[in-house]
Design a protein around this motif. Structure first.
Motif, mmCIF file in Angstrom:
data_model
loop_
_atom_site.group_PDB
_atom_site.id
_atom_site.type_symbol
_atom_site.label_atom_id
_atom_site.label_comp_id
_atom_site.label_asym_id
_atom_site.label_seq_id
_atom_site.Cartn_x
_atom_site.Cartn_y
_atom_site.Cartn_z
ATOM 1 N N VAL A 25 0.857 -1.179 0.000
ATOM 2 C CA VAL A 25 0.000 0.000 0.000
ATOM 3 C C VAL A 25 0.890 1.224 0.000
ATOM 4 N N VAL A 27 1.013 5.262 0.660
ATOM 5 C CA VAL A 27 0.335 6.364 1.343
ATOM 6 C C VAL A 27 1.020 7.675 0.942
ATOM 7 N N ALA A 61 -3.434 3.861 -1.100
ATOM 8 C CA ALA A 61 -4.333 3.765 0.053
ATOM 9 C C ALA A 61 -5.701 4.295 -0.350
ATOM 10 N N ARG A 62 -6.756 3.603 0.088
ATOM 11 C CA ARG A 62 -8.088 3.977 -0.356
ATOM 12 C C ARG A 62 -9.133 3.755 0.722
ATOM 13 N N THR A 63 -10.241 4.420 0.568
ATOM 14 C CA THR A 63 -11.447 4.158 1.351
ATOM 15 C C THR A 63 -12.518 3.712 0.373
ATOM 16 N N GLU A 64 -13.632 3.219 0.909
ATOM 17 C CA GLU A 64 -14.689 2.737 0.031
ATOM 18 C C GLU A 64 -16.041 3.009 0.645
ATOM 19 N N THR A 78 -9.492 7.274 -3.619
ATOM 20 C CA THR A 78 -8.048 7.314 -3.374
ATOM 21 C C THR A 78 -7.587 8.760 -3.429
ATOM 22 N N VAL A 82 -5.422 10.013 2.240
ATOM 23 C CA VAL A 82 -5.948 8.790 2.867
ATOM 24 C C VAL A 82 -4.837 8.156 3.696
ATOM 25 N N GLU A 86 -6.901 4.277 7.703
ATOM 26 C CA GLU A 86 -8.157 4.304 6.954
ATOM 27 C C GLU A 86 -8.190 3.195 5.901
ATOM 28 N N ASP A 87 -7.051 2.912 5.315
ATOM 29 C CA ASP A 87 -6.989 1.824 4.346
ATOM 30 C C ASP A 87 -7.172 0.473 5.036
ATOM 31 N N ARG A 90 -10.768 -1.030 6.221
ATOM 32 C CA ARG A 90 -11.720 -1.574 5.254
ATOM 33 C C ARG A 90 -11.469 -3.053 4.984
ATOM 34 N N ARG A 91 -10.384 -3.622 5.543
ATOM 35 C CA ARG A 91 -10.040 -5.013 5.264
ATOM 36 C C ARG A 91 -10.920 -5.968 6.050
#
Length: 403
Positions: A25, A27, A61-64, A78, A82, A86-87, A90-91
């Motif tokens: 990832v 960042v 790195a992303r959010t959803e 993305t 982020v 925060e990434d 979401r896992r």
């Protein structure tokens, strides 16, 4: 711009297991910066890049945000702002939500190290319930991490969450190809039975494979379900070699028919085949696995009783299984039957029908069908009859020679 190893690579390294793939990832970077550094874009839904030298995957790195039912109903965001935390949130599971920096430090904001130590599968956040594939992935992990000292179990709150997902219809939104992908991977793990136990515990098995789930219902059928799981695990741990996916899948589907005692044998056989074929069609199973499953459902009892087959019966069996054109597939089916019945026969030696029918195949393959056909050029309708008779005669001659 900072990069971190994340997910399964961190988990497996901490467990002392071989690390197969490394995911990274990034960042604090934008797609433009990645391209400027020579990374190659491959992501469709969100930016993923291949390292210009190692070809490892680097994801921004992303959010959803959930926008629709199923595992595709997400909008991804993305941006350079982020954060790693925060990434990671979401896992799916805490043990998959850890990262490692360039100095080897473990970043663990959600208790993955604790759950790794306690051998617990626990969801990271309520985001888990937005993706039904995560139920299948967790079940597959249960099959993989099922041998001491791993031997993980599912946290009660995670089981409750999955039960709610099933009740809300999330599992019903899964596409066949994705279900097959996860089930097939779980079948190839150390203890496939653990995958099905997790799916049963949350109600997903009833939605995905109701024919199999019925074998675990209270009453006499429940014993069949447990016996099937024992055979499946024994097949997976076979000492001689790692059994193929088509073998394991065929064993799973070989006898799902629930019929009253005393039912007509032919009717039961047809029902077995119908159930196996129906599941294969529904899950869009690859042809080699479908063919093996249907053939084993139809033939496993005939093969078990091979000692009572006449030469004509044996030739007909080989013909039904297309063994002369596809001998390797037929031999694999004999191997699947050995896995089914060796425990029942209380022996770890050679499965006698396997030896008998493989020898019969060798004998029949040596019969020169072309030569026989040439004798009936003027009577082409007699050719298949004559070739069958020649094969029967060859088996009878071999049998007489052994007596």
């Amino acid at each position: 711009m900072k990069t971190y190893i994340v997910g399964g690579a961190v988990r497996d390294a901490l467990l002392g297991l071989p690390v197969q793939d490394r995911d990274f990832v990034v960042v604090g970077a934008s797609p433009e910066e990645m391209l400027a550094k020579g990374y190659l874009p491959v992501g469709k839904d969100f930016p993923v890049f291949l390292h210009p030298k190692t070809h490892d995957e680097y994801a921004l790195a992303r959010t959803e945000r959930k926008t629709a039912a199923g595992y595709k109903g997400f909008v991804f965001h993305t941006d350079a702002d982020v954060t790693l935390e925060e990434d990671l949130i979401r896992r799916d599971l805490t043990i998959n939500a850890m990262a490692q920096d360039d100095a080897g430090n473990i970043i663990d904001p959600y208790g993955g190290l604790r759950d790794l130590h306690d051998r617990v599968f626990r969801h990271v956040s309520m985001a888990f319930c937005e993706d039904p594939v995560r139920i299948l992935r967790l079940a597959r992990f249960a099959a993989r991490f099922a041998i001491p000292p791993q031997n993980f179990h599912v946290a009660e709150e995670t089981t409750s969450l999955m039960q709610g997902m099933v009740a809300d219809g999330e599992v019903d939104a899964l596409v066949a190809e994705r279900v097959w992908q996860e089930l097939s991977r779980g079948l190839m793990e150390a203890r496939p039975s653990r995958m099905f136990a997790v799916l049963r515990s949350c109600g997903a098995l009833q939605r995905l494979l109701p024919e199999l789930n019925a074998l675990f219902e209270p009453g006499t059928a429940s014993e069949r379900g447990q016996q099937l799981m024992q055979i499946l695990d024994a097949t997976a741990s076979h000492a001689s070699h790692r059994q193929a996916l088509s073998t394991r899948f065929a064993i799973l589907l070989h006898d799902l028919a629930l019929v009253p005692a005393g039912s007509d044998t032919l009717s039961v056989e047809k029902l077995r085949v119908k159930l196996a074929d129906g599941i294969c069609q529904r899950l869009k199973v690859p042809a080699e696995c479908r063919d093996m499953a249907v053939m084993l459902a139809r033939e496993h009892l005939h093969i078990k009783d091979a000692a009572s087959l006449s030469a004509a019966d044996t030739v007909d069996l080989l013909t039904r299984c297309d063994a002369l054109r596809k001998p390797e597939r037929f031999l694999e089916m004999l191997n699947a039957c050995a896995c089914l019945f060796l425990e029942e026969l209380a022996t770890d030696t050679v499965f006698a029908p396997q030896l008998q029918l493989s020898q019969a195949l060798d004998i029949v393959l040596k019969v020169n069908g072309g030569e026989i056909a040439s004798l009936y050029a003027a009577q082409p309708q007699q050719i298949p009859i004559a070739i069958r008779a020649g094969r029967i005669n060859a088996l009878e001659a071999a049998s007489n020679a052994q007596q």
